[in-house]
Write a protein that holds these residues in place. Structure first.
Motif, mmCIF file in Angstrom:
data_model
loop_
_atom_site.group_PDB
_atom_site.id
_atom_site.type_symbol
_atom_site.label_atom_id
_atom_site.label_comp_id
_atom_site.label_asym_id
_atom_site.label_seq_id
_atom_site.Cartn_x
_atom_site.Cartn_y
_atom_site.Cartn_z
ATOM 1 N N GLU A 156 0.831 -1.211 0.000
ATOM 2 C CA GLU A 156 0.000 0.000 0.000
ATOM 3 C C GLU A 156 0.866 1.261 0.000
ATOM 4 O O GLU A 156 0.354 2.373 -0.011
ATOM 5 N N GLY A 157 2.189 1.114 0.073
ATOM 6 C CA GLY A 157 3.082 2.257 0.040
ATOM 7 C C GLY A 157 3.510 2.780 1.398
ATOM 8 O O GLY A 157 4.218 3.777 1.490
ATOM 9 N N LYS A 158 3.106 2.120 2.477
ATOM 10 C CA LYS A 158 3.510 2.554 3.817
ATOM 11 C C LYS A 158 4.982 2.191 4.028
ATOM 12 O O LYS A 158 5.381 1.037 3.901
ATOM 13 N N GLU A 159 5.793 3.216 4.357
ATOM 14 C CA GLU A 159 7.225 2.992 4.548
ATOM 15 C C GLU A 159 7.489 2.333 5.899
ATOM 16 O O GLU A 159 6.934 2.725 6.920
ATOM 17 N N GLN A 173 7.691 -4.642 -0.398
ATOM 18 C CA GLN A 173 8.525 -4.327 -1.554
ATOM 19 C C GLN A 173 9.839 -3.767 -1.015
ATOM 20 O O GLN A 173 9.830 -2.825 -0.225
ATOM 21 N N VAL A 174 10.974 -4.353 -1.434
ATOM 22 C CA VAL A 174 12.294 -3.888 -1.010
ATOM 23 C C VAL A 174 12.976 -3.253 -2.216
ATOM 24 O O VAL A 174 13.139 -3.893 -3.255
ATOM 25 N N ASN A 175 13.343 -1.992 -2.081
ATOM 26 C CA ASN A 175 14.133 -1.292 -3.093
ATOM 27 C C ASN A 175 15.521 -1.108 -2.502
ATOM 28 O O ASN A 175 15.640 -0.691 -1.351
ATOM 29 N N TRP A 176 16.540 -1.417 -3.261
ATOM 30 C CA TRP A 176 17.898 -1.264 -2.765
ATOM 31 C C TRP A 176 18.738 -0.524 -3.785
ATOM 32 O O TRP A 176 18.460 -0.536 -4.978
ATOM 33 N N SER A 177 19.755 0.148 -3.268
ATOM 34 C CA SER A 177 20.693 0.873 -4.109
ATOM 35 C C SER A 177 22.063 0.744 -3.464
ATOM 36 O O SER A 177 22.222 1.030 -2.285
#
Length: 188
Positions: free
Chosen positions: A66-69, A96-100
């Motif tokens: 849902e986009g909650k961080e 959802q895991v976003n990595w950089s």
């Protein structure tokens, strides 16, 4: 003749420098949890493993679908690992895991994956809510999914390696063709 050998030596050195810089990029080898995993135990950390060293400035961002961080308590950068820790176990949900990361050669690399937490809820919390529905997936399916993800990662690595080989072969063909051209031009 000396020019041909000099040109060939320069081209080979150039090809080798290109190939070593391409292999200096760190690639994601795996993660815990892995992409598509259904976690059935309390989860307090997310670990990403890379095939090379990663630099400071690398990070992980976790959100619900849902986009909650999700606030990470700590992000730890190891030799080839990036770990995000949460204060409390993640509640049952999809994430959802976003990595950089910053690779050892200075190149930024990004990626993402998702997983689901479906852990047993403690009894004190269960009394006020309905029981979560039982999942029909068996551990065998989960293992099969993990094998599919691992095989996709291997195909990506092989693809990267084979494309570098093709580039090197093309460079060598160009060098040899240039050498023959110069030799035939001199004979005329």
């Amino acid at each position: 003749m000396k020019r041909i050998f000099t040109a060939a030596a320069v081209a080979v050195l150039l090809a080798l420098s290109i190939s070593t810089s391409a292999f200096a990029h760190s690639h994601l080898e795996g993660s815990n949890p892995a992409d598509g995993d259904i976690v059935t135990e309390p989860l307090k950390e997310i670990v990403l493993e890379f095939d090379g060293k990663i630099e400071q400035g690398s990070y992980i961002d976790v959100k619900t679908t849902e986009g909650k961080e999700i606030q990470l308590q700590e992000i730890t950068i190891g030799e080839g690992t990036l770990t995000g820790t949460v204060a409390e176990p993640l509640p049952n949900d999809e994430y959802q895991v976003n990595w950089s990361i910053i690779s050892a050669d200075g190149h930024p690399i990004e990626g993402e994956f998702s997983f689901t937490v479906n852990a047993p809820v403690p009894e004190s919390v269960e009394e006020g809510t309905e029981k979560p529905s039982e999942t029909t997936e068996s551990p065998k399916q989960s293992a099969e999914d993990q094998e599919k993800v691992a095989s996709v990662d291997e195909v990506q690595k092989e693809s990267s390696s084979s494309s570098m080989t093709v580039i090197l072969i093309v460079l060598l063909v160009i060098i040899v063709a240039g050498g023959f051209f110069l030799l035939t031009k001199r004979k005329k």
